[in-house]
Motif scaffolding. Structure first.
Motif, PDB file in Angstrom:
ATOM      1  N   SER A   1      65.864  11.132 -46.633  1.00 12.30           N
ATOM      2  CA  SER A   1      66.588  12.355 -47.000  1.00 12.30           C
ATOM      3  C   SER A   1      67.280  12.204 -48.346  1.00 12.30           C
ATOM      4  O   SER A   1      67.463  13.203 -49.077  1.00 12.30           O
ATOM      5  N   LEU A   2      67.671  11.003 -48.708  1.00  7.49           N
ATOM      6  CA  LEU A   2      68.337  10.771 -49.994  1.00  7.49           C
ATOM      7  C   LEU A   2      67.342  10.527 -51.122  1.00  7.49           C
ATOM      8  O   LEU A   2      67.693  10.635 -52.307  1.00  7.49           O
ATOM      9  N   LEU A   3      66.093  10.170 -50.760  1.00  8.18           N
ATOM     10  CA  LEU A   3      65.114   9.819 -51.788  1.00  8.18           C
ATOM     11  C   LEU A   3      64.827  10.957 -52.775  1.00  8.18           C
ATOM     12  O   LEU A   3      64.780  10.705 -54.005  1.00  8.18           O
ATOM     13  N   PRO A   4      64.626  12.200 -52.340  1.00 10.32           N
ATOM     14  CA  PRO A   4      64.360  13.264 -53.330  1.00 10.32           C
ATOM     15  C   PRO A   4      65.482  13.423 -54.344  1.00 10.32           C
ATOM     16  O   PRO A   4      65.210  13.632 -55.533  1.00 10.32           O
ATOM     17  N   LYS A   5      66.740  13.312 -53.879  1.00 11.54           N
ATOM     18  CA  LYS A   5      67.866  13.444 -54.807  1.00 11.54           C
ATOM     19  C   LYS A   5      67.868  12.297 -55.811  1.00 11.54           C
ATOM     20  O   LYS A   5      68.113  12.515 -57.019  1.00 11.54           O
ATOM     21  N   ALA A   6      67.560  11.077 -55.374  1.00  9.13           N
ATOM     22  CA  ALA A   6      67.529   9.945 -56.296  1.00  9.13           C
ATOM     23  C   ALA A   6      66.414  10.107 -57.322  1.00  9.13           C
ATOM     24  O   ALA A   6      66.594   9.817 -58.522  1.00  9.13           O
ATOM     25  N   LEU A   7      65.246  10.566 -56.866  1.00 12.62           N
ATOM     26  CA  LEU A   7      64.144  10.778 -57.797  1.00 12.62           C
ATOM     27  C   LEU A   7      64.461  11.902 -58.775  1.00 12.62           C
ATOM     28  O   LEU A   7      64.106  11.841 -59.967  1.00 12.62           O
ATOM     29  N   GLU A   8      65.134  12.950 -58.290  1.00 10.57           N
ATOM     30  CA  GLU A   8      65.536  14.057 -59.168  1.00 10.57           C
ATOM     31  C   GLU A   8      66.455  13.567 -60.268  1.00 10.57           C
ATOM     32  O   GLU A   8      66.302  13.926 -61.445  1.00 10.57           O
ATOM     33  N   ILE A   9      67.409  12.728 -59.905  1.00 17.64           N
ATOM     34  CA  ILE A   9      68.373  12.227 -60.871  1.00 17.64           C
ATOM     35  C   ILE A   9      67.693  11.380 -61.930  1.00 17.64           C
ATOM     36  O   ILE A   9      67.943  11.523 -63.139  1.00 17.64           O
ATOM     37  N   THR A  10      66.824  10.507 -61.531  1.00 14.50           N
ATOM     38  CA  THR A  10      66.189   9.628 -62.516  1.00 14.50           C
ATOM     39  C   THR A  10      65.217  10.376 -63.409  1.00 14.50           C
ATOM     40  O   THR A  10      65.039  10.025 -64.580  1.00 14.50           O
ATOM     41  N   LEU A  11      64.557  11.432 -62.890  1.00 12.43           N
ATOM     42  CA  LEU A  11      63.661  12.215 -63.735  1.00 12.43           C
ATOM     43  C   LEU A  11      64.430  12.948 -64.822  1.00 12.43           C
ATOM     44  O   LEU A  11      64.004  13.007 -65.986  1.00 12.43           O
ATOM     45  N   VAL A  12      65.587  13.500 -64.443  1.00 18.40           N
ATOM     46  CA  VAL A  12      66.372  14.286 -65.397  1.00 18.40           C
ATOM     47  C   VAL A  12      67.012  13.396 -66.443  1.00 18.40           C
ATOM     48  O   VAL A  12      67.039  13.727 -67.643  1.00 18.40           O
ATOM     49  N   THR A  13      67.520  12.217 -65.996  1.00 17.44           N
ATOM     50  CA  THR A  13      68.294  11.372 -66.911  1.00 17.44           C
ATOM     51  C   THR A  13      67.439  10.371 -67.677  1.00 17.44           C
ATOM     52  O   THR A  13      67.722  10.070 -68.837  1.00 17.44           O
ATOM     53  N   GLU A  14      66.386   9.870 -67.085  1.00 12.47           N
ATOM     54  CA  GLU A  14      65.614   8.807 -67.714  1.00 12.47           C
ATOM     55  C   GLU A  14      64.276   9.291 -68.270  1.00 12.47           C
ATOM     56  O   GLU A  14      63.729   8.674 -69.195  1.00 12.47           O
ATOM     57  N   PHE A  15      63.732  10.338 -67.700  1.00 10.71           N
ATOM     58  CA  PHE A  15      62.428  10.851 -68.138  1.00 10.71           C
ATOM     59  C   PHE A  15      62.514  12.363 -68.390  1.00 10.71           C
ATOM     60  O   PHE A  15      61.875  13.173 -67.695  1.00 10.71           O
TER      61      PHE A  15
END
Length: 686
Positions: free
Chosen positions: A495-509
């Motif tokens: 349940s937390l994985l989509p939010k973590a992936l969202e954060i890294t896409l926006v900030t790192e990629f």
């Protein structure tokens, strides 16, 4: 002539050798005294009565001594009596080596530190041994003797014989011969008359007193008073019975004629039948030869009692098949007048076994049986192991059934853990209710919206799964423990994985974010959650087939109980089951730990970072303890790990948001809780 010699009845009133009991070798031999075997049996019973199991035995080097000692040695070995020293003393005191042999015997006895000496010897060798024991300072001992020297005034004539110790022994139990003492008294009065001497010479057919060898220089000094005490203990009855046994057999062979004798000749061998089969009476007492052609009238146990340098033969016991000892009448040489101890070993108590010490197999220490062993018999040289399902305390005589040990519901530790489980579950429910109440608020949407509610539901189930570790484990329950924990934790991380992936896409990629954000936000994010959970379900199925946990009955960890735990059958399957969750946690940690958020906005990435970091710290300690622990605390460790993981995720990710929802609603605004992906084009977020 040879036939007559073999079957000529021979009745002895003094031969006690056990060899003469062999009726095949001596078919016509009879005796009116007990065999040495009976004497030795009585001696062994006396030793056992007083607990003397460490003794020395000395015998005269003649047929009587060697035979009696051999019987004693064989019986002693079968009655737990150990022989510290066995030796022979010479019968010819004039031989040059006699003194040296006696001295060596005393030295050997002294080196063994025994307090009891069994002496089978005639009066002269016994006197020599007693004399040397006093001269060499052997010390006071208990001397056990036989009639061969016990009643002899030769042995009691040794100077300072009272200091030899306590003298006990067995003498034949004989009755009195009516008129014998009066006959001796009359004989002494007749000896002084010349008429008696003349008639004696006439009957012998000789006139020369020297030829008769009747001249005795000391006979004139012997009075009736000197020999009167011996008349009561001297075995006269066996002589009397020996004569009467032949007389009765002859009387029956002649047909019991009261007047005259038949003229039919009687052969000596014809008497054997009547001597073997029929009893006879002597002075009102019935006698009968047994199968060994002997008569066992029993023994009296006598003690040398001294009164003013005069010995008295005090009866202190009786033996006839059984031994009776009047211990209260025996005053030993010890200071307290009680029997001394003479043992290389003490009688082991129940629960102890014999541990042999030194080179003598008869010497041993009594050692307590250790735990989980028990004592099986008195003569055991080791303790027996209890069966696996039983236990025994130290020095036990039997085994007890083991009780089952597990984390039961009613023990204090389980109650405390249940309380903590209830608090954790309650915290998850409160957080879920708050999130449900503010589901459309910016803060809840920033945390994941409905997916956050799903994560809280999984955390609630995870905390409740602790109940699977309490109570008696079973073969069906053990596989469920790890499966439930792994699946619930996976539901939370998924349940937390989509939010973590969202954060890294926006900030790192940021360049890839417009085309990839659609897969981790809104409706498609649920697909990521479902795929992740489905992967974990597949791994759970693999775990069940590769090596699920199983019920272990551990009999080694606890001394008195059988520990029931769920054991890990395959560590590879265990790693496969929990490795995927660690992989998800690691992905979430990498995606969030470097994210920086402007000070005017809420940093949702920090909660995920701390939640996964706490998970790793807990699992490092858990794996170290779980792999080595084999007690009831194994279940406690798993419960504590589950609760610590649950509380760590709640405290780092959900509790701060609950605090804002309850105490700082002013921060629950779009500006402060702005989603990182809101700056992307509208078509990218659909």
């Amino acid at each position: 002539e040879f036939f007559v010699r073999i079957f000529l009845p021979q009745v002895s009133y003094g031969a006690s050798s056990e060899a003469l009991s062999n009726t095949e070798l001596y078919p016509s031999f009879y005796r009116t005294v007990p065999s040495d075997k009976n004497l030795v049996e009585a001696v062994v019973l006396l030793l056992n009565h007083f607990g003397w199991n460490w003794v020395a035995t000395v015998a005269s080097d003649d047929e009587y001594g060697r035979g009696a000692q051999a019987l004693f040695l064989s019986m002693a070995g079968t009655n737990s009596i150990c022989i510290a020293f066995e030796g022979l003393i010479p019968t010819e005191l004039a031989e040059p080596d006699t003194t040296k042999q006696l001295e060596n015997t005393i030295k050997s006895i002294n080196s063994t530190k025994v307090n009891v000496i069994v002496l089978f010897a005639h009066s002269v060798p016994a006197q020599a041994l007693l004399q040397h024991s006093l001269a060499m300072g052997l010390g006071k001992k208990v001397w056990l003797g036989s009639e061969a020297w016990l009643l002899s005034d030769i042995a009691t004539s040794v100077p300072n014989i009272q200091s030899v110790g306590t003298v006990l022994g067995f003498v034949m139990r004989t009755g009195t011969v009516p008129g014998f003492q009066e006959f001796v008294a009359e004989l002494f009065s007749s000896v002084a008359q010349e008429e008696f001497c003349r008639r004696s010479r006439d009957l012998s057919g000789l006139q020369d007193t020297e030829a008769l060898d009747t001249h005795c220089r000391q006979c004139g000094n012997v009075t009736l008073r000197d020999i009167w005490p011996m008349l009561g203990v001297t075995p006269v009855q066996p002589v009397h019975v020996a004569v009467y046994s032949v007389a009765h057999a002859l009387h029956r062979a002649l047909g019991k004629k009261t007047k005259g004798c038949p003229k039919t000749p009687i052969r000596s061998w014809q008497l054997l039948h009547f001597m073997n089969t029929l009893p006879f009476e002597v002075n009102g007492q019935s006698f009968r030869f047994d199968q060994s052609h002997g008569t066992n009238t029993g023994y009296k146990l006598i003690l040398w009692a001294w009164k003013k340098n005069t010995v008295t033969y005090l009866p202190v016991g009786d033996y006839d098949q059984s031994l009776y000892v009047w211990t209260s009448q025996i005053q030993f040489h010890t200071p307290d007048k009680k029997e001394p101890t003479s043992e290389c070993f003490r009688r082991c108590q129940p629960g102890q076994f014999r541990r042999i010490k030194g080179f003598n197999l008869c010497c041993y220490d009594c050692t307590d049986c250790s735990e989980n062993t028990f004592w099986s018999s008195t003569d055991s040289t080791s303790c027996s192991l209890c069966p696996q399902h039983q236990w025994a305390p130290a020095r036990s005589t039997r085994c007890h059934d083991r009780s089952e040990r597990f984390l039961s519901w009613d023990e204090p530790l389980a109650v405390a853990l249940l309380t903590l489980v209830g608090l954790t579950a309650s915290l998850s429910c409160v957080a879920a209710l708050l999130f449900l109440q503010h589901l459309q608020s910016p803060l809840v949407q920033l945390a994941g919206g409905a997916r956050s509610l799903l994560a809280l539901l999984w955390l609630l189930l995870q905390s409740l799964s602790c109940c699977l570790y309490m109570g008696r484990p079973s073969a069906a329950l053990c596989p469920l423990q790890q499966l439930c924990y792994a699946l619930c934790l996976n539901g939370c991380f998924s349940s937390l994985l989509p939010k973590a992936l969202e954060i890294t896409l926006v900030t790192e990629f940021p360049h890839c974010a417009p085309r990839l954000l659609r897969w981790v936000t809104h409706g498609r994010a649920w697909l990521v959650v479902a795929m992740s959970i489905l992967t974990q379900v597949l791994l759970c199925w693999c775990h069940l087939h590769l090596g699920p946990d199983y019920l272990v009955a551990d009999y080694e960890s606890l001394p008195r109980e059988v520990l029931l735990v769920c054991g890990t059958r395959s560590w590879a399957a265990f790693a496969l089951l929990h490795g995927y969750n660690s992989y998800l946690a690691f992905i979430c940690f990498l995606c969030t730990f470097m994210v920086q958020t402007p000070g005017r906005r809420y940093n949702v990435a920090r909660g995920i970072t701390f939640a996964t970091f706490i998970y790793f710290i807990i699992w490092i300690f858990f794996l170290v303890i779980f792999a080595t622990l084999r007690t009831v605390l194994r279940a406690v460790t798993q419960i504590c790990t589950i609760l610590a993981t649950t509380l760590g995720i709640l405290g780092s990710y959900f509790v701060p948001k609950c605090y804002i929802l309850v105490f700082r609603p002013d921060l629950n605004t779009g500006d402060y809780c702005q989603n990182l992906s809101e700056g992307q084009p509208q078509e990218d977020r659909q």
